[in-house]
Structures are given as structure tokens and as C-alpha cells.
Design a protein around this motif. Structure first.
Motif, PDB file in Angstrom:
ATOM      1  N   ALA A  51       0.828  -1.206   0.000  1.00 27.30           N
ATOM      2  CA  ALA A  51       0.000   0.000   0.000  1.00 27.30           C
ATOM      3  C   ALA A  51       0.863   1.256   0.000  1.00 27.30           C
ATOM      4  O   ALA A  51       0.519   2.263  -0.632  1.00 27.30           O
ATOM      5  CB  ALA A  51      -0.937   0.002   1.206  1.00 27.30           C
ATOM      6  N   ARG A  54       1.980   1.885  -3.519  1.00 23.73           N
ATOM      7  CA  ARG A  54       0.886   2.454  -4.316  1.00 23.73           C
ATOM      8  C   ARG A  54       0.681   3.933  -3.986  1.00 23.73           C
ATOM      9  O   ARG A  54       0.420   4.754  -4.875  1.00 23.73           O
ATOM     10  CB  ARG A  54      -0.414   1.677  -4.086  1.00 23.73           C
ATOM     11  CG  ARG A  54      -0.440   0.285  -4.715  1.00 23.73           C
ATOM     12  CD  ARG A  54      -1.850  -0.282  -4.738  1.00 23.73           C
ATOM     13  NE  ARG A  54      -2.422  -0.423  -3.408  1.00 23.73           N
ATOM     14  CZ  ARG A  54      -2.278  -1.487  -2.633  1.00 23.73           C
ATOM     15  NH1 ARG A  54      -1.558  -2.532  -3.050  1.00 23.73           N
ATOM     16  NH2 ARG A  54      -2.846  -1.536  -1.434  1.00 23.73           N
ATOM     17  N   PHE A  55       0.804   4.256  -2.710  1.00 25.10           N
ATOM     18  CA  PHE A  55       0.653   5.648  -2.292  1.00 25.10           C
ATOM     19  C   PHE A  55       1.735   6.519  -2.933  1.00 25.10           C
ATOM     20  O   PHE A  55       1.443   7.592  -3.471  1.00 25.10           O
ATOM     21  CB  PHE A  55       0.723   5.736  -0.765  1.00 25.10           C
ATOM     22  CG  PHE A  55       0.523   7.120  -0.220  1.00 25.10           C
ATOM     23  CD1 PHE A  55      -0.748   7.615   0.032  1.00 25.10           C
ATOM     24  CD2 PHE A  55       1.619   7.935   0.040  1.00 25.10           C
ATOM     25  CE1 PHE A  55      -0.935   8.892   0.534  1.00 25.10           C
ATOM     26  CE2 PHE A  55       1.442   9.220   0.536  1.00 25.10           C
ATOM     27  CZ  PHE A  55       0.169   9.699   0.782  1.00 25.10           C
ATOM     28  N   GLY A  58       1.075   7.482  -6.362  1.00 27.03           N
ATOM     29  CA  GLY A  58       0.008   8.434  -6.612  1.00 27.03           C
ATOM     30  C   GLY A  58      -1.377   8.037  -6.150  1.00 27.03           C
ATOM     31  O   GLY A  58      -2.318   8.836  -6.243  1.00 27.03           O
ATOM     32  N   HIS A  59      -1.557   6.808  -5.623  1.00 26.49           N
ATOM     33  CA  HIS A  59      -2.897   6.387  -5.194  1.00 26.49           C
ATOM     34  C   HIS A  59      -3.340   7.157  -3.954  1.00 26.49           C
ATOM     35  O   HIS A  59      -2.589   7.303  -2.993  1.00 26.49           O
ATOM     36  CB  HIS A  59      -2.907   4.889  -4.880  1.00 26.49           C
ATOM     37  CG  HIS A  59      -4.187   4.439  -4.236  1.00 26.49           C
ATOM     38  ND1 HIS A  59      -5.323   4.176  -4.959  1.00 26.49           N
ATOM     39  CD2 HIS A  59      -4.516   4.242  -2.923  1.00 26.49           C
ATOM     40  CE1 HIS A  59      -6.289   3.824  -4.132  1.00 26.49           C
ATOM     41  NE2 HIS A  59      -5.823   3.851  -2.891  1.00 26.49           N
ATOM     42  N   ARG A  60      -4.578   7.614  -3.953  1.00 30.33           N
ATOM     43  CA  ARG A  60      -5.223   8.211  -2.782  1.00 30.33           C
ATOM     44  C   ARG A  60      -6.678   7.752  -2.761  1.00 30.33           C
ATOM     45  O   ARG A  60      -7.362   7.785  -3.772  1.00 30.33           O
ATOM     46  CB  ARG A  60      -5.196   9.744  -2.830  1.00 30.33           C
ATOM     47  CG  ARG A  60      -3.814  10.383  -2.993  1.00 30.33           C
ATOM     48  CD  ARG A  60      -2.965  10.241  -1.749  1.00 30.33           C
ATOM     49  NE  ARG A  60      -1.715  10.974  -1.864  1.00 30.33           N
ATOM     50  CZ  ARG A  60      -0.602  10.490  -2.431  1.00 30.33           C
ATOM     51  NH1 ARG A  60      -0.576   9.261  -2.949  1.00 30.33           N
ATOM     52  NH2 ARG A  60       0.498  11.231  -2.474  1.00 30.33           N
ATOM     53  N   ASP A  61      -7.149   7.327  -1.598  1.00 32.59           N
ATOM     54  CA  ASP A  61      -8.582   7.075  -1.455  1.00 32.59           C
ATOM     55  C   ASP A  61      -9.338   8.372  -1.222  1.00 32.59           C
ATOM     56  O   ASP A  61     -10.520   8.483  -1.558  1.00 32.59           O
ATOM     57  CB  ASP A  61      -8.835   6.095  -0.304  1.00 32.59           C
ATOM     58  CG  ASP A  61      -8.366   4.692  -0.644  1.00 32.59           C
ATOM     59  OD1 ASP A  61      -8.897   4.127  -1.618  1.00 32.59           O
ATOM     60  OD2 ASP A  61      -7.458   4.177   0.037  1.00 32.59           O
ATOM     61  N   ARG A  62      -8.670   9.344  -0.646  1.00 30.27           N
ATOM     62  CA  ARG A  62      -9.204  10.702  -0.488  1.00 30.27           C
ATOM     63  C   ARG A  62      -8.011  11.598  -0.155  1.00 30.27           C
ATOM     64  O   ARG A  62      -6.951  11.114   0.213  1.00 30.27           O
ATOM     65  CB  ARG A  62     -10.265  10.767   0.624  1.00 30.27           C
ATOM     66  CG  ARG A  62      -9.732  10.529   2.016  1.00 30.27           C
ATOM     67  CD  ARG A  62     -10.823  10.321   3.046  1.00 30.27           C
ATOM     68  NE  ARG A  62     -11.743   9.261   2.626  1.00 30.27           N
ATOM     69  CZ  ARG A  62     -11.463   7.949   2.726  1.00 30.27           C
ATOM     70  NH1 ARG A  62     -10.295   7.545   3.232  1.00 30.27           N
ATOM     71  NH2 ARG A  62     -12.330   7.043   2.325  1.00 30.27           N
ATOM     72  N   THR A  63      -8.206  12.881  -0.270  1.00 33.08           N
ATOM     73  CA  THR A  63      -7.172  13.836   0.105  1.00 33.08           C
ATOM     74  C   THR A  63      -7.734  14.805   1.139  1.00 33.08           C
ATOM     75  O   THR A  63      -8.956  14.953   1.277  1.00 33.08           O
ATOM     76  CB  THR A  63      -6.659  14.630  -1.110  1.00 33.08           C
ATOM     77  OG1 THR A  63      -7.764  15.269  -1.743  1.00 33.08           O
ATOM     78  CG2 THR A  63      -5.967  13.702  -2.104  1.00 33.08           C
ATOM     79  N   GLU A  91      -5.839   9.263   4.255  1.00 32.67           N
ATOM     80  CA  GLU A  91      -5.753   9.274   2.792  1.00 32.67           C
ATOM     81  C   GLU A  91      -5.703   7.880   2.186  1.00 32.67           C
ATOM     82  O   GLU A  91      -6.024   7.730   1.006  1.00 32.67           O
ATOM     83  CB  GLU A  91      -4.535  10.089   2.343  1.00 32.67           C
ATOM     84  CG  GLU A  91      -4.668  11.572   2.650  1.00 32.67           C
ATOM     85  CD  GLU A  91      -3.773  12.433   1.779  1.00 32.67           C
ATOM     86  OE1 GLU A  91      -2.750  11.933   1.285  1.00 32.67           O
ATOM     87  OE2 GLU A  91      -4.115  13.624   1.588  1.00 32.67           O
ATOM     88  N   ASP A  92      -5.308   6.872   2.945  1.00 35.35           N
ATOM     89  CA  ASP A  92      -5.206   5.514   2.401  1.00 35.35           C
ATOM     90  C   ASP A  92      -5.984   4.547   3.281  1.00 35.35           C
ATOM     91  O   ASP A  92      -5.594   4.280   4.422  1.00 35.35           O
ATOM     92  CB  ASP A  92      -3.739   5.089   2.303  1.00 35.35           C
ATOM     93  CG  ASP A  92      -3.567   3.809   1.504  1.00 35.35           C
ATOM     94  OD1 ASP A  92      -3.841   2.727   2.060  1.00 35.35           O
ATOM     95  OD2 ASP A  92      -3.168   3.876   0.317  1.00 35.35           O
ATOM     96  N   THR A  94      -6.409   1.292   3.037  1.00 40.08           N
ATOM     97  CA  THR A  94      -5.745   0.016   3.320  1.00 40.08           C
ATOM     98  C   THR A  94      -4.803   0.152   4.503  1.00 40.08           C
ATOM     99  O   THR A  94      -4.826  -0.662   5.441  1.00 40.08           O
ATOM    100  CB  THR A  94      -4.977  -0.468   2.073  1.00 40.08           C
ATOM    101  OG1 THR A  94      -5.887  -0.602   0.988  1.00 40.08           O
ATOM    102  CG2 THR A  94      -4.315  -1.811   2.344  1.00 40.08           C
TER     103      THR A  94
END
Length: 304
Positions: A51, A54-55, A58-63, A91-92, A94
Motif C-alpha cells: 500500500a 501504491r501511495f 500516486g494512489h489516494r482514497d481521499r485527500t 488518505e489511504d 488500506t
């Protein structure tokens, strides 16, 4: 996001066996640090590694809806420095789910002798394998200096490496028993984060406080096996050295607050108010003050 949904405040018999014993709690109260048993499985630490990558990609579940003034937030343009990314639990999802594991909160509750533990802050950290990189060295400090507007004196931090972590990797190092020291005097500058200060000043402050308390500066590196973590009191001096290994040091710094903690107004001698990044994010309480029990940013990890 529903921060408390995966958190049933229950432990299995096997998990209860991993809680600190009375003897270990006494050690924490005397020395200011605790090295846990294996609280995360190998699968969970691998989830954190994956995870994290991935972060960084550039991965974000929200900012965050606003950017706090002192946010630590590495971006690729910063290059090969030590990476710090605050609010990783927000923000993540997972990483947030692993950090909200009830067992972690239950261990913290035992150490802090609290009925409730809330998350205060979480920072994803990567220390690159560059011994000469100055940002890799974290100077001596203690966390309560930066939490002057928190009422609690029992807050604590879990340092959670994603792998075996030793001195070669630049593991966290504690100054044994320093949480029991009295400070020489009030100092406006102590509320400034270590990144805003000259490391030599912080070294001098450590030596000065040790001399004032007629105490020895005994440095204890935390050699932490995979799945284990260290906990330290909010007044325990700590820091970390360079990463001299051939691989990055990956970790999360998980700051924790007991249920009694609340916001308090704290002012420097010039009348200016000390603030924390939460103050522009969290909801307001009935008196209009920042609410450090806002479940969106400070979810409950454990309630007995």
C-alpha cells in the motif's frame, strides 16, 4: 469513510496473550519505552509495504480538504530525501485499516493506563539507503513539545516498521528514562518542530536537560523484529540515525491519545497561539474549539 466500522473493541484469547504484562507496564512507566510482542502478521506488514508503494505512485482514497500549515508531505519532486506523509490513515484506507487494528489500541491503553485510545496522527515514513543524506538523521526531541495545545500528559507513539529494523537501518533510539526529567525552563522554541530547528540546538537541549536532572544520557536503539513495534511516552527523548543498509527503511509513526485528551489554548510569551495541523481540519466542539475526538481524523482505536 467510516473509521470505527472495523473496530469491534474485542480481542481473541491469542491477542490478549500479546498485551503487555504488569511487569512490562512497570518497565514502561520507569523507562519511557516498550518493545511489543508480534502484533502484526507477516501478511499485514506486506499489505503495508504494498500500500505504501501504491501511495508513493500516486494512489489516494481521499485527500485532505485543506492543507494544514505545517503538513509533512513528501512528493516525488523532493527527490531522495527521507519521506514523511502525514494523515496516511485518512488518505489511504488500506493502511488505515491495519493501523486501526484493535490490538494496537489495547496495548497503548495498557501502557497509558487509559480506558480509551484515539488515533492522533499517523505518518508514513521511508528512509532511503543513503548514509550521507542529512534528512535521514532525526535529531533528539520529544513529541509533547509539539503537542502543547493537548491537555494530556499520557500520549504515546507507536513506531511500526514494516520489516526487521535495526541500527544499520537507522532504527528509532530512545533516551532511557528521559520522560521523567524536569525541564530546565519554559522555552518558546520548544513548540517548534525538529525540522524547523538546528540539530545542534536539540543536541545541546538534551545535554542541558540531562545535566539539570543529574541524569545519564543512555541511548537505547530499538531492534524491532518484523510485526513488532516500539511504543514511547510523549516526553521520552528519541531520534534516529542514518540508513546504512542496502534497502529503504519503511515505517509508520502512529501517534496516540488517551480518551481524556482535549484541545487547550497554549500561548508563547509574545502572546502568539500554538496550533496543531488538526486545528484547520477537525470539527469544533460545543465551545467552538478544535475537537480532537473528531472520528474522521482521530478515530477511536480501543475502548474498554
Amino acid at each position: 469513510m467510516n473509521p470505527e466500522e472495523p473496530n469491534r473493541f474485542e480481542l481473541t484469547d491469542a491477542e490478549r496473550a500479546l498485551l503487555p504484562t504488569d511487569t512490562e507496564i512497570d518497565h514502561y512507566l520507569e523507562h519511557g519505552w516498550y518493545l511489543s510482542k508480534k502484533l502484526l502478521t507477516d501478511e499485514e506488514t506486506q499489505v503495508l509495504v504494498d500500500a505504501g508503494e501504491r501511495f508513493y505512485a500516486g494512489h489516494r482514497d481521499r485527500t485532505l480538504p485543506a492543507r494544514p500549515p505545517k503538513l509533512a508531505y513528501w512528493e516525488p519532486s523532493a527527490g531522495s530525501v527521507q519521506r514523511h506523509n502525514d494523515y496516511i490513515h485518512y488518505e489511504d484506507d488500506t493502511i488505515g485499516r491495519v493501523l486501526r487494528k484493535p490490538l494496537i489500541g489495547a496495548v497503548a491503553a495498557r501502557l497509558a493506563e487509559a480506558e480509551e485510545i484515539r488515533l492522533f496522527q499517523s505518518t508514513l515514513i521511508l528512509k532511503p539507503p543513503l548514509p550521507e543524506e542529512q534528512s535521514n538523521v532525526v535529531p533528539w526531541h520529544f513529541d509533547k513539545h509539539y503537542w502543547a495545545n493537548c491537555t494530556s500528559e499520557n500520549m504515546l507513539t507507536a513506531f511500526i516498521p514494516f520489516h526487521d529494523c535495526d541500527e544499520q537501518l537507522g532504527t528509532i533510539t530512545m533516551v532511557d528514562g528521559s520522560h521523567r526529567w524536569k525541564e530546565t525552563s519554559a522555552n518558546d522554541h520548544t513548540s517548534l518542530h525538529f525540522a524547523e530547528r538546528d540539530p545542534s540546538q536539540l543536541d545541546a537541549m538534551l545535554e542541558e536537560n540531562a545535566a539539570f536532572n543529574n541524569a545519564e544520557v543512555r541511548k537505547v536503539p530499538m531492534n524491532i523484529p518484523r510485526g513488532h513495534m516500539s511504543f514511547h511516552h510523549c516526553r521520552t527523548y528519541h531520534g534516529s540515525g542514518a540508513n546504512r543498509a542496502d534497502r529503504p527503511r519503511r515505517a509508520v509513526s502512529l501517534h496516540l491519545q488517551d480518551g481524556a485528551n482535549r484541545y487547550q489554548d497554549f500561548r508563547r510569551s509574545d502572546g502568539s497561539s500554538v496550533s496543531y495541523n488538526h486545528d484547520v481540519l477537525v470539527r469544533r466542539d460545543a465551545a467552538g474549539r478544535p475537537d480532537y475526538a473528531d472520528p474522521e481524523y482521530c478515530p477511536v482505536l480501543w475502548r474498554s
